[in-house]
Design a protein around this motif. Sequence first.
Motif, PDB file in Angstrom:
ATOM      1  N   VAL A 190       0.856  -1.192   0.000  1.00 12.80           N
ATOM      2  CA  VAL A 190       0.000   0.000   0.000  1.00 12.80           C
ATOM      3  C   VAL A 190       0.887   1.235   0.000  1.00 12.80           C
ATOM      4  O   VAL A 190       1.910   1.261   0.699  1.00 12.80           O
ATOM      5  CB  VAL A 190      -0.885   0.048   1.272  1.00 12.80           C
ATOM      6  N   VAL A 191       0.504   2.246  -0.768  1.00 15.32           N
ATOM      7  CA  VAL A 191       1.179   3.537  -0.658  1.00 15.32           C
ATOM      8  C   VAL A 191       0.146   4.579  -0.240  1.00 15.32           C
ATOM      9  O   VAL A 191      -0.954   4.637  -0.794  1.00 15.32           O
ATOM     10  CB  VAL A 191       1.892   3.933  -1.971  1.00 15.32           C
ATOM     11  N   VAL A 192       0.501   5.362   0.779  1.00 17.13           N
ATOM     12  CA  VAL A 192      -0.352   6.478   1.200  1.00 17.13           C
ATOM     13  C   VAL A 192       0.130   7.715   0.450  1.00 17.13           C
ATOM     14  O   VAL A 192       1.256   8.172   0.663  1.00 17.13           O
ATOM     15  CB  VAL A 192      -0.277   6.697   2.723  1.00 17.13           C
ATOM     16  N   ALA A 193      -0.700   8.229  -0.433  1.00  9.53           N
ATOM     17  CA  ALA A 193      -0.333   9.431  -1.178  1.00  9.53           C
ATOM     18  C   ALA A 193      -0.790  10.647  -0.396  1.00  9.53           C
ATOM     19  O   ALA A 193      -1.959  10.746  -0.034  1.00  9.53           O
ATOM     20  CB  ALA A 193      -1.000   9.407  -2.559  1.00  9.53           C
ATOM     21  N   GLY A 194       0.174  11.535  -0.098  1.00  9.51           N
ATOM     22  CA  GLY A 194      -0.172  12.714   0.686  1.00  9.51           C
ATOM     23  C   GLY A 194      -0.076  12.451   2.182  1.00  9.51           C
ATOM     24  O   GLY A 194      -0.866  12.981   2.964  1.00  9.51           O
ATOM     25  N   ALA A 195       0.897  11.630   2.568  1.00  8.93           N
ATOM     26  CA  ALA A 195       1.123  11.378   3.998  1.00  8.93           C
ATOM     27  C   ALA A 195       1.559  12.680   4.660  1.00  8.93           C
ATOM     28  O   ALA A 195       2.197  13.529   4.027  1.00  8.93           O
ATOM     29  CB  ALA A 195       2.184  10.298   4.192  1.00  8.93           C
ATOM     30  N   SER A 196       1.176  12.839   5.928  1.00  9.63           N
ATOM     31  CA  SER A 196       1.454  14.098   6.620  1.00  9.63           C
ATOM     32  C   SER A 196       2.245  13.841   7.895  1.00  9.63           C
ATOM     33  O   SER A 196       2.133  12.780   8.515  1.00  9.63           O
ATOM     34  CB  SER A 196       0.131  14.793   6.962  1.00  9.63           C
ATOM     35  N   CYS A 217      -4.756  10.802  -0.037  1.00  6.66           N
ATOM     36  CA  CYS A 217      -5.097  11.885   0.895  1.00  6.66           C
ATOM     37  C   CYS A 217      -4.665  13.234   0.329  1.00  6.66           C
ATOM     38  O   CYS A 217      -4.512  14.200   1.071  1.00  6.66           O
ATOM     39  CB  CYS A 217      -4.426  11.653   2.240  1.00  6.66           C
ATOM     40  N   THR A 218      -4.434  13.304  -0.972  1.00  2.00           N
ATOM     41  CA  THR A 218      -3.952  14.530  -1.609  1.00  2.00           C
ATOM     42  C   THR A 218      -5.132  15.386  -2.057  1.00  2.00           C
ATOM     43  O   THR A 218      -6.247  14.881  -2.208  1.00  2.00           O
ATOM     44  CB  THR A 218      -3.102  14.170  -2.837  1.00  2.00           C
ATOM     45  N   PRO A 219      -4.897  16.701  -2.311  1.00  2.88           N
ATOM     46  CA  PRO A 219      -5.995  17.557  -2.792  1.00  2.88           C
ATOM     47  C   PRO A 219      -6.505  17.093  -4.157  1.00  2.88           C
ATOM     48  O   PRO A 219      -5.734  16.555  -4.958  1.00  2.88           O
ATOM     49  CB  PRO A 219      -5.343  18.942  -2.892  1.00  2.88           C
ATOM     50  N   ALA A 260      -5.841  -0.513  -7.582  1.00  5.53           N
ATOM     51  CA  ALA A 260      -6.984   0.010  -6.819  1.00  5.53           C
ATOM     52  C   ALA A 260      -6.595   1.310  -6.135  1.00  5.53           C
ATOM     53  O   ALA A 260      -5.457   1.462  -5.679  1.00  5.53           O
ATOM     54  CB  ALA A 260      -7.458  -1.008  -5.780  1.00  5.53           C
ATOM     55  N   ALA A 261      -7.548   2.241  -6.077  1.00  8.22           N
ATOM     56  CA  ALA A 261      -7.310   3.527  -5.410  1.00  8.22           C
ATOM     57  C   ALA A 261      -8.448   3.800  -4.446  1.00  8.22           C
ATOM     58  O   ALA A 261      -9.616   3.723  -4.840  1.00  8.22           O
ATOM     59  CB  ALA A 261      -7.221   4.647  -6.446  1.00  8.22           C
ATOM     60  N   PHE A 262      -8.098   4.074  -3.205  1.00  7.32           N
ATOM     61  CA  PHE A 262      -9.120   4.568  -2.270  1.00  7.32           C
ATOM     62  C   PHE A 262      -8.905   6.061  -2.105  1.00  7.32           C
ATOM     63  O   PHE A 262      -7.857   6.492  -1.632  1.00  7.32           O
ATOM     64  CB  PHE A 262      -9.063   3.858  -0.907  1.00  7.32           C
ATOM     65  N   VAL A 263      -9.905   6.859  -2.489  1.00 11.81           N
ATOM     66  CA  VAL A 263      -9.744   8.317  -2.513  1.00 11.81           C
ATOM     67  C   VAL A 263     -10.538   8.947  -1.370  1.00 11.81           C
ATOM     68  O   VAL A 263     -11.767   8.875  -1.340  1.00 11.81           O
ATOM     69  CB  VAL A 263     -10.195   8.891  -3.871  1.00 11.81           C
TER      70      VAL A 263
END
Lengths: 491, 201
Positions: A17-23, A80-82, A100-103
């Motif tokens: 899994v990759v979290v896009a827009g990790a903070s 988790c990106t804009p 697969a993408a969970f937005v």
Amino acid sequence: MTPPREGFKALFDPRGVVVAGASTHPGKFGFVALHNILSQGYAGEVYATNRDGGSILGIETVPSIDDLPSDAVVDLVFVCTPASGNEDLLRACFRRGIRAAFVTSAGYGESGEDGRIAEQRLVALADELGILLAGPNGQGVVSTPSRLCAQIVAPYPPAGRIGVASQSGNFVSSFLNYAYQTGVGISRAVSAGNAAALTVPDLLDFYASDDETDVSLAYVEGIADGRAFAERIRVVAEQKPLVLLKGGSTSGGQRAAASHTGALATDDRIFDGAVRQAGATRAANVEEAFEAAATFATQPLPKGPRVGVITTAGGWGVVTADAITRSSLELAILPDALRDAIDLLLPPRWSRNNPIDLAGGETRDTIPEILSLVAQEPSIDAIIYLGLGIQSNQATLMRNGSFYPDHGIERIVDYHERQDRRFAEAAAEISLAFGKPILTATELAIADPNNAGPRTVRETGKLCYASSNRAVSALEHLWQHARWRKQHGLI
Amino acid sequence: MPFAEERITSSPEEAIAAAESIGFPCVAKLNGDRIAHKTERGLVRLNLQTPEAVGAAARDLFSAATPEDGEVSVLVAPMLSGSRELIAGFLTDEQFGKVVMIGLGGVLAEAIGDVAFRLLPLGAGDAESMIDELKTQALFEEFRGEPAINKESVVNVLNALSKVAQEESNVLSVDLNPLIIVNGEPIAVDALVELTEGASR
């Protein structure tokens, strides 16, 4: 269009899994998602992107998907990106073989005309790339077979056999909290958000053929095409039980739903008829929905409507008999042979009728013996057992009192708790042995969940019902579905 | 579908003759393709006991017709009495297409709202489960000296409605209201059929 099967595998059982827009900020979704994935035992590879790079929760982030290590194996992106950058993001994911993408990103269909156009573009792109798109504006996905907790909310539920699908993320959380409380666990759960591509019926279709799922549980609102929905849930219900909770049941609720999702609500009475006709189970409220699903997941279907009630005290039995009489279930008539057999086990003051009120006449082995006798009786289809945990309730008072452990108190406390454990175990074993539902109800399930009775019910994987009315309601849902299966030649 | 025997008449004299052949007591209603809500307009005369009463009612009804009603007649039917009434029909719903309905009839029907719907077509067991779903089950048992309702007859009505709804694409809705229960058997004494625009009658 029905999403391809490999998309579901990537969503529920991803190799990475990759979290896009990790903070780096622990209050932001991009941090919470990464935290939840890392902290609940997910065994696959975990990556994260952050514009500025750096380490978050021990994960060395990369600036973009294109910068992931060349040997990284990733099937799912958690976004988790804009919204503005998500089309480029999806293209980059496609180049890395992500399926697969969970937005979670907001700013789509829920936020006006521009958002609607952006959502349509995102859906069309995902479709073109062959990426299964969940969301946008969703809270996440849970999949216990892979120990995946990819969501921006709690809790992570125990593993089990219920598949949850909902457009409302908060209802997913509610169901998962009930799973956490009762111990009756979850296989998969998706908060579909705007459900722009992956819809609740798509998820129900998948659960119907998913080996990890025995029953589906869904919250729906704003159904645009009632007939198409009815046809799809019928196909699902033919394979596995399906429990529905619908928002917008009353005219007030309908207005709220319309302003919430922008979709049309339909006449509730017609919806109700359509659900019954399709063999699905409709629940009136959230706890009834969860408990019906939990009962489908943990009890065999009854073969008929005749219920035997076993109680250690009269009043409980009377109230339960009233609830059964008001339902489509029936209070079983005790055959003479069964009455005679129980006569041999109890002093003559027992009720000699159904409810089988032991009237305090039970000794060490009476309850398991009577459970077994009643379960063997062919003219009884299901059992509701009341009175579990009362001995342990006294034991708790004694254990916490100032005389413990002296005066023989320690011994009697152990005995009481051992007895309640035995009774709960017997209920589970006898249910399995005779293939009949045995539901245990006591308010101790919530008044004192650590009481040996309800605790052991949980340990046997069953639901301990907080009242006999709730047990009757759940059992009635099982009977109605069983009757539907019979009428349609599916049993 | 079980309907009450009825005669269409075009004069008070014909109405009297029809009543004498059907038997007393009987009812007379003003009938016409454009007349929908007869009771509200006072166009239904009940419990007519004699030829004179039928003649007077028919005269009244013919004179109550307005030019907007178009061609009218007076319908004469036996006065059926039963203390129980059901309502059955189908309608075309925007979301679900054609749906069949059964419910408790009578003047309080809408306030009580004891109804059940199923989508078209009714399948095995659907009509039976609609009846079982009604909350007022006691009405189906023996009631005030009248026998229990023959559920099979009600099932037949629902299945017939389903068949009509399926086969007649020009029919948008059918209202059998009321279905009076006479000796346990449902009998339709009034029906409203709504056609698609431009459909031939």
